[in-house]
Design an enzyme around this catalytic site. Structure first.
Site, PDB file in Angstrom:
ATOM      1  N   HIS A  37       0.951  -1.398  -0.124  1.00 52.09           N
ATOM      2  CA  HIS A  37       0.263  -0.218   0.167  1.00 52.09           C
ATOM      3  C   HIS A  37       0.755   1.252   0.053  1.00 52.09           C
ATOM      4  CE1 HIS A  37      -1.496  -2.947   1.939  1.00 52.09           C
ATOM      5  NE2 HIS A  37      -2.559  -2.960   1.543  1.00 52.09           N
ATOM      6  N   GLU A  68      -2.602   3.660   2.183  1.00 50.36           N
ATOM      7  CA  GLU A  68      -2.537   3.687   0.818  1.00 50.36           C
ATOM      8  C   GLU A  68      -2.271   5.902   1.020  1.00 50.36           C
ATOM      9  OE1 GLU A  68      -4.126   2.276  -3.205  1.00 50.36           O
ATOM     10  OE2 GLU A  68      -3.829   4.490  -3.626  1.00 50.36           O
TER      11      GLU A  68
END
Ligand code: 2E4
Ligand code: SF4
EC number: 1.17.7.4
Length: 315
Positions: free
Chosen positions: A78, A130
């Site tokens: 991520h 993320e």
């Protein structure tokens, strides 16, 4: 006599190139350096994947300060804020970045825009790793987060003429188009990618669900509750007219009573869900129904990402 049922499998489904690469990185690191290898955050959001790697000697932590200086650490697919590799370097640790190259591309986009004097607007979900990683490429305050169309009206940029947008890679294609349109309406000068930064795997899995929706009575999405791309597949299924769309981690999570009377069920899997779990779900259906399995294929994927150079000599 078992009742008859058709199971439609979406294609593409399951692992994407970024997930495949990230898991390989952990496996290769274990081969190269032996156990334990530390992994900052779940390498991908899937309990089965994480448990399997843990058995091979991976130790999953949330923050770098939980790792010793003298063992390798891997950053999850991520992505991480810039401060994380900086701290690993300061501590002279061995680290390998398993950030998906398509996430890294967004990181670079943000840096490029920022260097040319633009403030960033990121479309994404607050708190998702993320989003934390991408926002953490730039100093605090340089990236404004919007999660919804309504949020667009509330942001207060430094200069509305000097803005660019980026997105999380795993968003709903349709919801994001609406947010981009709202940004462009309020800030006509805003700069951005041609559409958004949603990756090929996210786009393809959502398109397959849309295609299968009119043919099915129910949709099962194999994936974890913390998997953004998997949760979006459930939403896309519902928006496409599937009255019953449910996220399941394993076959044991299937609510069979909810499927009573169904004649056609769709199955797909998020980008972090391994094919063994799809097989497990198919087997569970076969045990209860006179089953026909069919595949609805809307795209073919042949993208592969190389592992980082430091691991390339590992067989
Ligand atoms: C990195 C970027 O982001 P999401 O919650 O969907 O992650 P997951 O681990 O479920 O899927 C893989 C992945 C990793 C997707 N995009
Ligand atoms: Fe990369 Fe897309 Fe897979 Fe995320 S879903 S790991 S961005 S390929």
């Amino acid at each position: 006599m078992k009742p008859s049922l058709t199971l439609y499998l979406a294609a593409p489904r399951g692992f994407c190139a970024g997930v495949d690469r990230a898991i390989k990185i952990v496996e290769m690191a274990l081969e190269k350096w032996g156990a334990p290898v530390y992994v900052r955050h779940e390498i991908v959001h899937n309990k089965y994947v994480v448990d399997t790697l843990r058995k091979k000697g991976a130790v999953f932590v949330e923050e770098l300060d939980e790792c010793p200086d003298d063992r390798p650490v891997i950053f999850s697919a991520h992505g991480v804020p810039k401060s994380v590799p900086a701290e690993a370097e300061r501590r002279e640790m061995i680290f390998v970045d398993a950030t998906c190259p398509l996430v890294s591309k967004v990181h670079k986009e943000a840096e490029r825009h920022s260097q040319s004097g633009l403030q960033m607007v990121m479309i994404g979900h607050a708190g998702h790793p993320e989003v934390l990683g991408t926002m953490g490429q730039l100093p605090e305050g340089e990236v404004l987060l919007v999660e919804t169309v309504e949020d667009v009206a509330t942001i207060t940029p430094r200069d509305p003429e000097q803005l660019a947008f980026i997105t999380q890679t795993t968003l709903s294609v349709d919801d994001t188009a609406a947010i981009v349109a709202a940004l462009q309406a309020r800030f006509p000068a805003i700069v951005g990618p041609a559409k958004e930064d949603i990756c090929y795997a996210t786009t393809n899995r959502q398109a397959a669900v849309k295609e299968m929706a009119p043919r099915i009575d129910a949709l099962l999405v194999i994936g974890a509750p913390n998997s953004s791309n998997s949760r979006r597949l459930v939403e896309v299924g519902r928006a496409a007219g599937c009255a019953y769309a449910q996220l399941v981690q394993r076959a044991e999570d299937i609510d069979w009573r909810a499927l009573e009377g169904a004649k056609a069920v769709g199955v797909t899997a998020g980008a972090s869900a391994p094919e063994v779990l799809i097989d497990e779900v198919i087997d569970a259906f076969r045990a209860r129904f006179d089953l026909t399995v069919d595949q609805i294929e809307t795209a073919r994927e042949d993208i592969e990402f190389k592992v980082p150079r430091v691991l390339r000599e590992v067989a």
